[in-house]
Design a protein around this motif. Structure first.
Motif, short mmCIF file in Angstrom:
data_model
loop_
_atom_site.label_atom_id
_atom_site.label_comp_id
_atom_site.label_asym_id
_atom_site.label_seq_id
_atom_site.Cartn_x
_atom_site.Cartn_y
_atom_site.Cartn_z
N SER A 20 12.30 -7.52 0.91
CA SER A 20 10.84 -7.84 1.01
C SER A 20 10.09 -8.88 0.31
O SER A 20 10.92 -8.65 -0.74
N ARG A 21 9.02 -9.30 0.26
CA ARG A 21 8.55 -10.11 -0.63
C ARG A 21 8.36 -9.68 -2.23
O ARG A 21 8.61 -10.19 -3.16
N LYS A 22 8.01 -8.61 -2.30
CA LYS A 22 8.26 -8.47 -3.31
C LYS A 22 9.74 -7.78 -4.23
O LYS A 22 9.67 -8.10 -5.01
N TYR A 82 10.19 3.39 -3.90
CA TYR A 82 11.39 2.47 -3.09
C TYR A 82 10.57 1.87 -1.50
O TYR A 82 9.27 1.89 -1.25
N SER A 83 11.76 0.67 -1.50
CA SER A 83 11.19 -0.14 -0.67
C SER A 83 11.98 -0.99 -0.24
O SER A 83 12.94 -0.58 -0.36
N ASN A 84 12.36 -2.33 0.17
CA ASN A 84 13.04 -2.76 1.27
C ASN A 84 13.51 -3.89 0.05
O ASN A 84 12.24 -4.74 -0.85
N GLN A 106 11.17 -5.75 6.74
CA GLN A 106 10.23 -5.80 5.92
C GLN A 106 8.96 -7.65 5.38
O GLN A 106 10.24 -8.05 4.76
N SER A 107 8.27 -8.18 5.42
CA SER A 107 7.03 -8.46 5.42
C SER A 107 7.73 -9.92 6.05
O SER A 107 6.87 -11.15 5.64
N ARG A 161 1.07 -4.88 -3.56
CA ARG A 161 0.50 -3.69 -2.08
C ARG A 161 0.49 -2.82 -3.10
O ARG A 161 0.99 -2.06 -4.35
N THR A 162 -0.04 -1.90 -2.11
CA THR A 162 0.34 -0.09 -2.37
C THR A 162 2.03 0.18 -2.37
O THR A 162 2.18 0.38 -1.22
N VAL A 163 1.98 0.98 -3.22
CA VAL A 163 3.44 1.99 -2.63
C VAL A 163 3.34 3.46 -2.91
O VAL A 163 1.63 3.43 -3.95
N LEU A 164 4.17 4.46 -3.39
CA LEU A 164 3.73 5.91 -3.21
C LEU A 164 5.20 5.93 -4.18
O LEU A 164 5.91 5.45 -4.04
N GLU A 193 -4.29 10.23 -1.92
CA GLU A 193 -3.26 9.66 -1.39
C GLU A 193 -2.63 10.02 -3.13
O GLU A 193 -3.00 7.87 -4.14
C1 FMN Z 1 -0.85 4.21 1.01
C2 FMN Z 1 0.16 3.28 1.05
C3 FMN Z 1 1.50 3.23 0.77
C4 FMN Z 1 2.85 2.91 0.92
N1 FMN Z 1 3.56 3.31 0.32
C5 FMN Z 1 4.94 2.76 0.54
C6 FMN Z 1 5.79 2.61 -0.23
O1 FMN Z 1 6.08 3.41 -0.79
N2 FMN Z 1 7.02 1.67 0.09
C7 FMN Z 1 6.54 0.59 1.19
O2 FMN Z 1 7.77 0.14 0.83
N3 FMN Z 1 5.48 -0.38 1.18
C8 FMN Z 1 4.84 0.88 1.09
N4 FMN Z 1 3.70 0.57 1.65
C9 FMN Z 1 2.99 -1.06 2.34
C10 FMN Z 1 2.66 -1.66 1.01
O3 FMN Z 1 1.62 -1.44 0.80
C11 FMN Z 1 3.68 -3.18 1.55
O4 FMN Z 1 2.72 -3.32 2.67
C12 FMN Z 1 5.07 -3.25 2.24
O5 FMN Z 1 5.78 -2.72 0.54
C13 FMN Z 1 5.47 -5.08 2.09
O6 FMN Z 1 4.84 -5.83 0.63
P1 FMN Z 1 5.11 -6.58 0.57
O7 FMN Z 1 5.22 -7.33 2.00
O8 FMN Z 1 5.24 -7.40 -1.01
O9 FMN Z 1 6.98 -7.09 -0.06
C14 FMN Z 1 2.31 1.21 2.00
C15 FMN Z 1 0.98 1.32 1.69
C16 FMN Z 1 0.18 2.00 2.24
C17 FMN Z 1 -1.52 1.09 2.00
#
Ligand code: FMN
Length: 215
Positions: A82-84, A77-79, A141-142, A62-65, A44
């Protein structure tokens, strides 16, 4: 419970970082380190930890890509709900950490975050796999959900609803871009005497300054 981990220790000695390797501005070396992580096929390579905080300073991570480095900004990209997303709505200051164990390297970034435009988010959403698009639409999400079956039920119903049709991006999902103000490059070295270089951006001139900092 006790767990003794003191015996786990290794030296970092595969690489070094000197001032002569460093450009005037940090984005090109960040891009170079990302490319090297990808070429080395580390696990990754684009994974990045995003730290956000509430307005009164309670942090969460938290981890994202990472999906793009665009106009010197870090895009993921995300929701949005969400919490973030809730923390970002009230506090635009964030921090990112890339960690590539295999290269004994990490990068810390601090800066401010903003949403991509709906058009930019649409463009990325439309190239995601079908199931990922469906998942983004249905996942609150979250937030608590009653069971795995509950989310799989939502997923199945939404998949059927859009079969053979264009799946639109939901408003609650999209891109964010982080504009860096502080970037630290860390290269592990022997005896914990690591190489650390800190770039800081002058807010008025936009110029980057560079300092070696102590390990
Ligand atoms: C390797 C990896 C990649 C991830 N990539 C994403 C991502 O690109 N976007 C995303 O929303 N969550 C991703 N997640 C999940 C987040 O870590 C997290 O659980 C989710 O975004 C909710 O976070 P929050 O509750 O703090 O908002 C990934 C987790 C891992 C372990």
């Amino acid at each position: 419970m006790d767990l003794h981990l003191e015996h786990i220790r290794r030296e970092y000695s595969s690489r070094q970082l000197s001032r002569k390797d460093l450009p005037k501005e940090p984005l090109s070396i960040v891009a170079q380190w990302l490319e090297e992580a990808i070429e080395m096929k580390v696990n990754e390579p684009t994974a990045v930890i995003v730290a956000t905080a509430t307005p009164d300073g309670r942090p969460s991570m938290r981890t994202v890509l990472l999906k793009e480095l665009l106009d010197d900004r870090f895009v993921f990209y995300s929701n949005y709900e969400s919490r973030k997303g809730q923390q970002i709505a009230l506090n635009r200051h964030v921090a990112l950490t890339f960690l590539w164990h295999e290269l004994e390297r990490q990068i810390h970034i601090e800066g401010t975050i903003e949403r991509l435009s709906p058009q930019e988010s649409d463009a990325y959403f439309d190239q995601r796999p079908y199931k990922s698009r469906v998942g983004a639409r249905i996942s609150p999400q979250s937030r608590p959900i009653p069971s795995r079956e509950y989310i799989m039920g939502l997923f199945a119903a939404e998949s059927l609803r859009f079969i053979g049709r264009h799946i639109p991006r939901p408003e609650h999902w999209g891109g964010w871009a982080v504009t860096p103000q502080r970037i630290e490059l860390w290269q592990g070295r022997d005896s914990r005497l690591h190489d650390r270089f800190l770039y800081e951006k002058d807010e008025t001139t936009g110029e980057w300054t560079l300092h070696r900092i102590a390990p």
